[in-house]
Motif scaffolding. Structure first.
Motif, PDB file in Angstrom:
ATOM      1  N   ILE A  62       0.830  -1.206   0.000  1.00 41.98           N
ATOM      2  CA  ILE A  62       0.000   0.000   0.000  1.00 41.98           C
ATOM      3  C   ILE A  62       0.865   1.257   0.000  1.00 41.98           C
ATOM      4  N   ARG A  63       1.934   1.239   0.780  1.00 42.10           N
ATOM      5  CA  ARG A  63       2.752   2.441   0.963  1.00 42.10           C
ATOM      6  C   ARG A  63       3.757   2.644  -0.165  1.00 42.10           C
ATOM      7  N   VAL A  64       4.544   1.619  -0.468  1.00 40.04           N
ATOM      8  CA  VAL A  64       5.650   1.768  -1.426  1.00 40.04           C
ATOM      9  C   VAL A  64       5.189   1.516  -2.849  1.00 40.04           C
ATOM     10  N   TYR A  65       4.600   0.354  -3.111  1.00 42.25           N
ATOM     11  CA  TYR A  65       4.269  -0.016  -4.489  1.00 42.25           C
ATOM     12  C   TYR A  65       3.138   0.834  -5.059  1.00 42.25           C
ATOM     13  N   GLU A  66       2.190   1.250  -4.201  1.00 44.26           N
ATOM     14  CA  GLU A  66       1.053   2.034  -4.695  1.00 44.26           C
ATOM     15  C   GLU A  66       1.166   3.519  -4.356  1.00 44.26           C
ATOM     16  N   GLY A  67       2.298   3.914  -3.716  1.00 42.47           N
ATOM     17  CA  GLY A  67       2.626   5.326  -3.572  1.00 42.47           C
ATOM     18  C   GLY A  67       1.763   6.118  -2.618  1.00 42.47           C
TER      19      GLY A  67
END
Length: 513
Positions: free
Chosen positions: A432-437
């Motif tokens: 949620i945080r890194v891959y989807e920004g």
């Protein structure tokens, strides 16, 4: 070639034919030809060849997959010559940026149609001939590498015996749709680092979001090349890189606490020099997709279960078993020919204190054949001993999950909504945080997404679960989690060369299964 792959190639060709249409229409009018003809694919290049007095049969060569792309670019170069464009940079723009260059000259009042006579009189110097040839080769190779296929070498044994160390593969880019590079300004034919200087091979003056043309999903059991998801930050030393990922190093240095370890790394930049990499420059990995978006995966005693159903082992996947034989001595020739086992190597060893039990590194094919032939009375899988220095995803303290007994875990799917809980937060937080920004955190049991309290999250991408066929010698999703769809490079397609103290002839041109 599948119908989907053929459709991708045709659509790319049509796009190439339509790119210069707006500018080409004005150029047609300058040459006394109705401008609407520039908007009809293939007919527009037929007109261009007529004006340039070049062979019109070139039009038909454009329908050949891949080769047709370069024929089209060559026609564009021949066409601009009849408007007095002979310089190298003018030809480069005509081939590489027709969408921009054709309107520029089409709407330039100074550019006039001169016809083919001046073209026949024009002569290029020897140096220019060599430059043109070199540039064409680089452009052609770069386009093929980006949109069609790329060569890849197997560096480790994580996929044995499906793929062996020093197998050379072609990776199909259009199996899942060509992915546009995030960093288009980069040096051709190298990945992230220049060979001698060890500096970046790319610059981030221009960066592009995730774009994939004619996307097609990864299928379960595909052998896939992808960018290493935990490779966005690396310790830029030979002993680290993806061998010891940055996040693993932080957990180790922090005694299991990644934040404590991160402080140590960031506080010692000379000892731990860091490099941040965009998605397309993260190191390439190759594994088998064992679970796709929406699946629930669980591993029980090495067997992978998807939504509660046991999945077959890949035929050439290998792992250690305890084999109890009927008591007869092992015949060296039979073991090699029938079971692909070298009894004089670490693939076979006797169980101490027994006369008919062995540790054997078997493929699934050999496993089944050994039981069917009657050589083995029983074959029992040997479960891996987990390495405390290599904690398993999602890095929950005191977890009972192990390499061979793992899960259950749900694989996120595009458009699927997840109800957030303290238990699943560590599983999906990085996605949620890194891959989807997003900014995403849990405070006092509540969840905050981009500064707003939430109880659910809807995923924007599909994710996949990748594992090596050599289950006990593979750094895979069990160690670092999900592979987002924007990290997918292509499908491993065919072995074009294999080398081990000489050519392994039997492996050449084998399709990868």
């Amino acid at each position: 070639m599948s119908s989907h792959q053929l459709l991708v190639l045709v659509l790319i060709q049509v796009i190439l034919l339509l790119l210069p249409s707006i500018g080409a229409a004005k150029l047609f009018e300058k040459a006394g030809v109705p401008g609407w003809k520039a908007y009809i694919p293939f007919y527009n290049t037929w007109v261009m060849l007529g004006l340039a007095e070049r062979p019109r049969h070139w039009v038909f060569w454009q329908v050949i997959p891949i080769l047709g792309w370069f024929i089209t670019l060559g026609i564009y170069v021949e066409f601009v010559k009849v408007f007095g464009k002979f310089k190298f940079w003018e030809h480069a723009l005509a081939a590489l940026l027709p969408l921009i260059y054709f309107p520029l000259i089409g709407y330039d009042a100074k550019v006039v149609y001169t016809g083919a006579a001046p073209v026949r009189k024009h002569r290029k110097g020897v140096a220019r001939e060599w430059v043109d040839a070199g540039v064409f080769a680089v452009v052609a190779a770069t386009l093929i590498r980006t949109f069609v296929f790329e060569a890849y070498t197997i560096p480790t044994g994580s996929m044995e015996k499906t793929l062996l160390v020093s197998d050379f593969l072609f990776v199909s880019k259009f199996s899942y749709g060509p992915r546009i590079p995030n960093t288009p300004l980069s040096i051709p034919f190298v990945h992230s680092t220049l060979p001698v200087t060890k500096t970046n091979s790319y610059v981030e003056w221009i960066t592009l979001p995730y774009i994939r043309w004619f996307a097609s999903p990864v299928k379960r059991r595909d052998v896939v090349v992808f960018n290493f998801p935990a490779g966005d930050t690396v310790i830029n030393l030979d002993d680290y890189q993806s061998r010891v990922p940055y996040y693993t190093a932080c957990r180790t240095l922090g005694g299991g606490n990644i934040d404590s370890g991160r402080k140590i790394v960031l506080g010692n930049p000379d000892q731990y020099p860091l490099v941040l990499r965009p998605v397309d420059k993260e190191e390439n990995y190759i594994k088998r997709c064992v679970a796709i978006a929406g699946d629930t995966l669980q591993i029980k005693n090495q067997v992978v279960y998807i939504d509660g159903k046991a999945q077959p082992f890949p035929p050439e996947s290998q792992t250690y078993y305890t084999v109890t034989t009927q008591g007869q001595p092992l015949d060296e020739a039979v073991m090699v020919e029938e079971y692909n086992l070298d009894i004089n190597s670490n693939e076979v060893s006797s169980v101490p204190g027994t006369s008919n039990q062995y540790h054997m590194l078997l493929t699934w094919v050999a496993h089944e054949k050994m039981l069917k032939s009657g050589l083995a009375k029983s074959i029992v899988p040997e479960l891996a001993d987990d390495d405390p220095q290599q904690p398993l995803f999602p890095f929950v303290p005191n977890s009972t999950w192990a390499l061979d007994n793992y899960g259950p875990i749900w694989i996120p799917a595009k458009g699927a909504t997840l109800t957030l809980t303290p238990e699943n937060y560590p599983v999906y937080e990085r996605a949620i945080r890194v891959y989807e920004g997003n900014t995403f955190e849990m405070k006092d049991g509540k969840f905050w997404l981009n500064g707003q309290p939430v109880t659910q999250y809807t995923f924007r991408m599909n994710y996949y679960w990748m594992m090596g066929d050599n289950r006990h010698e593979s750094q895979d999703s069990r160690y670092w989690g999900f592979v987002p769809e924007d990290h997918i490079v292509g499908e491993a397609w065919i072995i074009w060369m294999s080398w081990n103290h000489g050519v392994r002839w039997k492996r050449l041109f084998n399709k990868i299964k």
